[in-house]
Design a protein around this motif. Structure first.
Motif, PDB file in Angstrom:
ATOM      1  N   TYR A  18       0.855  -1.187   0.000  1.00 43.69           N
ATOM      2  CA  TYR A  18       0.000   0.000   0.000  1.00 43.69           C
ATOM      3  C   TYR A  18       0.887   1.232   0.000  1.00 43.69           C
ATOM      4  O   TYR A  18       1.844   1.313   0.760  1.00 43.69           O
ATOM      5  CB  TYR A  18      -0.928  -0.016   1.219  1.00 43.69           C
ATOM      6  CG  TYR A  18      -1.858  -1.198   1.166  1.00 43.69           C
ATOM      7  CD1 TYR A  18      -2.944  -1.206   0.300  1.00 43.69           C
ATOM      8  CD2 TYR A  18      -1.628  -2.323   1.942  1.00 43.69           C
ATOM      9  CE1 TYR A  18      -3.784  -2.301   0.213  1.00 43.69           C
ATOM     10  CE2 TYR A  18      -2.470  -3.422   1.869  1.00 43.69           C
ATOM     11  CZ  TYR A  18      -3.543  -3.401   1.002  1.00 43.69           C
ATOM     12  OH  TYR A  18      -4.375  -4.487   0.912  1.00 43.69           O
ATOM     13  N   TRP A  84      -3.468  -0.907  -7.936  1.00 45.48           N
ATOM     14  CA  TRP A  84      -4.830  -0.605  -7.520  1.00 45.48           C
ATOM     15  C   TRP A  84      -4.907   0.895  -7.223  1.00 45.48           C
ATOM     16  O   TRP A  84      -3.956   1.475  -6.683  1.00 45.48           O
ATOM     17  CB  TRP A  84      -5.212  -1.386  -6.271  1.00 45.48           C
ATOM     18  CG  TRP A  84      -6.563  -1.007  -5.747  1.00 45.48           C
ATOM     19  CD1 TRP A  84      -7.755  -1.530  -6.120  1.00 45.48           C
ATOM     20  CD2 TRP A  84      -6.855   0.011  -4.782  1.00 45.48           C
ATOM     21  NE1 TRP A  84      -8.784  -0.911  -5.448  1.00 45.48           N
ATOM     22  CE2 TRP A  84      -8.253   0.049  -4.617  1.00 45.48           C
ATOM     23  CE3 TRP A  84      -6.082   0.900  -4.049  1.00 45.48           C
ATOM     24  CZ2 TRP A  84      -8.892   0.921  -3.746  1.00 45.48           C
ATOM     25  CZ3 TRP A  84      -6.713   1.772  -3.187  1.00 45.48           C
ATOM     26  CH2 TRP A  84      -8.094   1.780  -3.045  1.00 45.48           C
ATOM     27  N   ARG A 126     -11.748  -2.133  -2.132  1.00 42.20           N
ATOM     28  CA  ARG A 126     -10.871  -2.366  -0.984  1.00 42.20           C
ATOM     29  C   ARG A 126     -11.435  -1.615   0.194  1.00 42.20           C
ATOM     30  O   ARG A 126     -11.651  -0.402   0.119  1.00 42.20           O
ATOM     31  CB  ARG A 126      -9.456  -1.884  -1.294  1.00 42.20           C
ATOM     32  CG  ARG A 126      -8.465  -2.280  -0.227  1.00 42.20           C
ATOM     33  CD  ARG A 126      -7.115  -1.677  -0.488  1.00 42.20           C
ATOM     34  NE  ARG A 126      -7.038  -0.488   0.340  1.00 42.20           N
ATOM     35  CZ  ARG A 126      -6.059   0.379   0.335  1.00 42.20           C
ATOM     36  NH1 ARG A 126      -5.071   0.248  -0.472  1.00 42.20           N
ATOM     37  NH2 ARG A 126      -6.077   1.410   1.125  1.00 42.20           N
ATOM     38  N   ASN A 127     -11.685  -2.300   1.292  1.00 38.49           N
ATOM     39  CA  ASN A 127     -12.213  -1.687   2.517  1.00 38.49           C
ATOM     40  C   ASN A 127     -13.446  -0.839   2.236  1.00 38.49           C
ATOM     41  O   ASN A 127     -13.579   0.264   2.753  1.00 38.49           O
ATOM     42  CB  ASN A 127     -11.138  -0.851   3.212  1.00 38.49           C
ATOM     43  CG  ASN A 127      -9.940  -1.667   3.620  1.00 38.49           C
ATOM     44  OD1 ASN A 127     -10.064  -2.856   3.913  1.00 38.49           O
ATOM     45  ND2 ASN A 127      -8.773  -1.063   3.636  1.00 38.49           N
TER      46      ASN A 127
END
Length: 141
Positions: A18, A84, A126-127
């Protein structure tokens, strides 16, 4: 000196790094990828994989507003390098190289298309945040 052939297919693996919304993350991503590939005896793919990571992460950071991630996956003799980002809109289609000779930018996906054995994108959340993954595959066998 031992002979080096194609890497063993081995077990699948995946890494995600990330990264913040910062262009310096491109260098961090590239260096991290080089270490991952060295750890898995896939250094023969390093140069092309790093080019893919550079273009994909650079696009994610330059053309979106939020965080991003470098995703690297090995499965069945294929290395997938992807980025991403939180923008669910598809990437602009790559332009032909002939249209890019004097362009200041816009070469990223054209390079990805030229270097990858297969490339594409897919929606990926994501999340709870919608986004997309843009990826390029390199066949090692």
């Amino acid at each position: 000196m031992p002979e080096t052939g194609p890497p063993a297919l081995g077990e699948p693996w995946e890494y995600t790094l990330y990264i913040p919304h910062d262009l310096r993350a491109v260098t961090v991503s590239r260096r991290t990828l080089r270490l991952i590939l060295a750890a898995h005896d896939l250094t023969a793919l390093s140069d092309t994989a790093e080019l893919l990571a550079t273009e994909l992460v650079s696009n994610a950071v330059r053309h979106t507003k939020g965080p991003a991630a470098l995703r690297v996956r090995w499965s069945a003799g294929v290395l997938r390098v992807g980025a991403w980002d939180g923008d669910p809109q598809p990437p602009e289609p790559p332009r032909p190289f002939t249209a890019l000779t004097d362009a200041e930018d816009g070469r990223g996906l054209a390079l990805v298309r030229a270097c990858a054995d297969l490339w594409g994108w897919q929606p990926l959340a994501r999340n709870g945040s919608r986004g997309k993954l843009v990826w390029g595959d390199l066949d090692a066998v």
